[in-house]
Design an enzyme around this catalytic site. Structure first.
Site, PDB file in Angstrom:
ATOM      1  N   SER A   6      -1.636 -14.121 -20.253  1.00  0.00           N
ATOM      2  CA  SER A   6      -1.536 -14.588 -18.873  1.00  0.00           C
ATOM      3  C   SER A   6      -0.509 -13.752 -18.123  1.00  0.00           C
ATOM      4  CB  SER A   6      -1.109 -16.060 -18.846  1.00  0.00           C
ATOM      5  OG  SER A   6      -0.685 -16.400 -17.538  1.00  0.00           O
ATOM      6  N   HIS A  31      -5.862 -13.239 -18.324  1.00  0.00           N
ATOM      7  CA  HIS A  31      -5.863 -14.554 -17.691  1.00  0.00           C
ATOM      8  C   HIS A  31      -5.049 -14.510 -16.396  1.00  0.00           C
ATOM      9  CE1 HIS A  31      -6.255 -18.979 -17.977  1.00  0.00           C
ATOM     10  NE2 HIS A  31      -5.013 -19.039 -17.520  1.00  0.00           N
ATOM     11  N   ASP A  33      -3.681 -16.697 -13.234  1.00  0.00           N
ATOM     12  CA  ASP A  33      -3.397 -18.068 -12.812  1.00  0.00           C
ATOM     13  C   ASP A  33      -3.251 -18.160 -11.301  1.00  0.00           C
ATOM     14  OD1 ASP A  33      -3.252 -19.657 -15.254  1.00  0.00           O
ATOM     15  OD2 ASP A  33      -1.600 -18.328 -15.800  1.00  0.00           O
ATOM     16  N   MET A  35      -2.674 -20.387  -8.083  1.00  0.00           N
ATOM     17  CA  MET A  35      -2.061 -21.681  -7.736  1.00  0.00           C
ATOM     18  C   MET A  35      -1.879 -21.766  -6.226  1.00  0.00           C
ATOM     19  SD  MET A  35       0.854 -22.026 -10.666  1.00  0.00           S
ATOM     20  CE  MET A  35       0.565 -21.466 -12.360  1.00  0.00           C
ATOM     21  N   HIS A  64      -8.195 -18.612 -13.561  1.00  0.00           N
ATOM     22  CA  HIS A  64      -7.910 -20.048 -13.684  1.00  0.00           C
ATOM     23  C   HIS A  64      -7.451 -20.561 -12.327  1.00  0.00           C
ATOM     24  CE1 HIS A  64      -5.121 -23.248 -15.768  1.00  0.00           C
ATOM     25  NE2 HIS A  64      -6.059 -23.798 -15.025  1.00  0.00           N
ATOM     26  N   MET A  66      -6.093 -23.125 -10.089  1.00  0.00           N
ATOM     27  CA  MET A  66      -5.360 -24.388  -9.953  1.00  0.00           C
ATOM     28  C   MET A  66      -5.212 -24.652  -8.463  1.00  0.00           C
ATOM     29  SD  MET A  66      -2.725 -23.690 -13.072  1.00  0.00           S
ATOM     30  CE  MET A  66      -3.144 -21.940 -13.111  1.00  0.00           C
ATOM     31  N   MET A 135      -6.131 -27.810 -21.037  1.00  0.00           N
ATOM     32  CA  MET A 135      -4.712 -27.562 -20.749  1.00  0.00           C
ATOM     33  C   MET A 135      -3.875 -28.230 -21.834  1.00  0.00           C
ATOM     34  SD  MET A 135      -4.572 -25.578 -18.183  1.00  0.00           S
ATOM     35  CE  MET A 135      -2.778 -25.490 -18.219  1.00  0.00           C
ATOM     36  N   ASP A 173      -4.675 -23.430 -23.150  1.00  0.00           N
ATOM     37  CA  ASP A 173      -3.735 -22.774 -22.230  1.00  0.00           C
ATOM     38  C   ASP A 173      -2.470 -23.611 -22.106  1.00  0.00           C
ATOM     39  OD1 ASP A 173      -2.527 -21.342 -20.185  1.00  0.00           O
ATOM     40  OD2 ASP A 173      -4.023 -21.857 -18.661  1.00  0.00           O
TER      41      ASP A 173
HETATM   42  C1  DX5 Z   1       0.158 -22.803 -16.620  1.00  0.00           C
HETATM   43  C2  DX5 Z   1      -0.817 -21.670 -16.664  1.00  0.00           C
HETATM   44  C3  DX5 Z   1      -0.777 -20.882 -17.914  1.00  0.00           C
HETATM   45  C4  DX5 Z   1       0.542 -20.214 -18.181  1.00  0.00           C
HETATM   46  C5  DX5 Z   1       0.787 -20.364 -19.640  1.00  0.00           C
HETATM   47  O1  DX5 Z   1      -0.106 -23.601 -15.522  1.00  0.00           O
HETATM   48  O2  DX5 Z   1      -2.148 -22.140 -16.512  1.00  0.00           O
HETATM   49  O3  DX5 Z   1      -1.843 -19.945 -18.003  1.00  0.00           O
HETATM   50  O4  DX5 Z   1       0.589 -18.845 -17.873  1.00  0.00           O
HETATM   51  O5  DX5 Z   1       2.069 -19.923 -19.929  1.00  0.00           O
HETATM   52  P1  DX5 Z   1       2.694 -20.138 -21.371  1.00  0.00           P
HETATM   53  O6  DX5 Z   1       1.830 -19.429 -22.365  1.00  0.00           O
HETATM   54  O7  DX5 Z   1       4.045 -19.544 -21.222  1.00  0.00           O
HETATM   55  O8  DX5 Z   1       2.728 -21.622 -21.622  1.00  0.00           O
HETATM   56 ZN    ZN Z   2      -3.798 -20.684 -16.954  1.00  0.00          ZN
END
Ligand code: DX5
Ligand code: ZN
Length: 214
Positions: A6, A31, A33, A35, A64, A66, A135, A173
């Site tokens: 990620s 990956h 993320d 947000m 991903h 969010m 998650m 994840d």
């Molecule tokens: C959290 C993200 C993850 C995050 C995971 O909301 O969806 O993808 O990058 O990070 P680690 O591996 O550090 O928990």
């Molecule tokens: Zn993620």
């Protein structure tokens, strides 16, 4: 087993370098993320970031989302070069339709569940998804602690896949390390997302090798 580093934990000022590091170390996917500051209390990347990353790597982009009301962003992320678009079951009243729209836009469709959401919330959409993301932390930030009780959801999704002949990949994840990975892999996970475990270390390639040995 596939590893999807990620980039949330990468150095944003040296993002291409950090992407090349994990690509050279054998990453299977990247990956990303996304947000929106509403669905989760953090802000990160939009479609323009995906478009900027696309020419820098050959890795598939595992996006991903969010974000609330993810349907409004499907076209933009597809055009930006996302390979898989994953939306949260909690984020839309139109889960089935938005997953259909993702496929129509030419991406693989993934569905995500928060720690508080049961697998049963997904029963109606499992036949049409390419990927299910469980998650294993509350979404929003990297570097949080793995929640062990989530492993049971992975086992449930794996059993359902066998019983029903579904073809989705199961991804986990949050808080994934060489210590937490064995249990989720044994339960049936196919793809491990790892952010801080890979990027917060001095040698990301060595961290990925540790995950593979897990
Ligand atoms: C959290 C993200 C993850 C995050 C995971 O909301 O969806 O993808 O990058 O990070 P680690 O591996 O550090 O928990
Ligand atoms: Zn993620």
């Amino acid at each position: 087993m596939k590893i999807a580093p990620s980039i949330l934990s990468a150095d944003f000022a040296n993002l291409a370098r950090d992407i090349h590091t994990v690509e050279a170390a054998g990453a299977d996917l990247l990956h990303v993320d996304v947000m929106d500051g509403h669905f989760v209390p953090n802000l990160t990347f939009g479609p323009s970031m995906v478009a900027a990353i696309r020419p820098v790597t050959n890795l598939g982009l595992d996006v991903h989302m969010m974000v609330d009301a993810p349907g409004q962003w499907v076209q933009a992320f597809a055009e930006a070069g996302a390979d898989t678009l994953m939306i949260h079951a909690e984020a839309t009243a139109h889960l089935y339709g938005t997953l259909q729209a993702i496929r129509t836009a030419g991406c693989k469709a993934g569905v995500v569940i928060n720690p508080g959401t049961p697998v049963s919330a997904l029963l109606a959409v499992l036949p049409i998804v390419d990927q299910v993301l469980v998650m294993t932390v509350n979404p929003g930030f990297g570097g949080q602690q793995f929640i062990p009780a989530m492993t049971a959801k992975v086992a449930e999704l794996s059993a359902l896949r066998d019983q029903q002949g579904y073809t989705y990949a199961i991804e986990v994840d949050g808080g994934i390390t060489d210590v937490t990975a064995p249990a989720v892999l044994q339960a049936g996970a196919d793809i491990l997302v790892a952010g801080s475990f890979v990027y917060a270390a001095a040698d990301p390639a060595a961290q990925m090798a540790k995950l593979r040995r897990a």
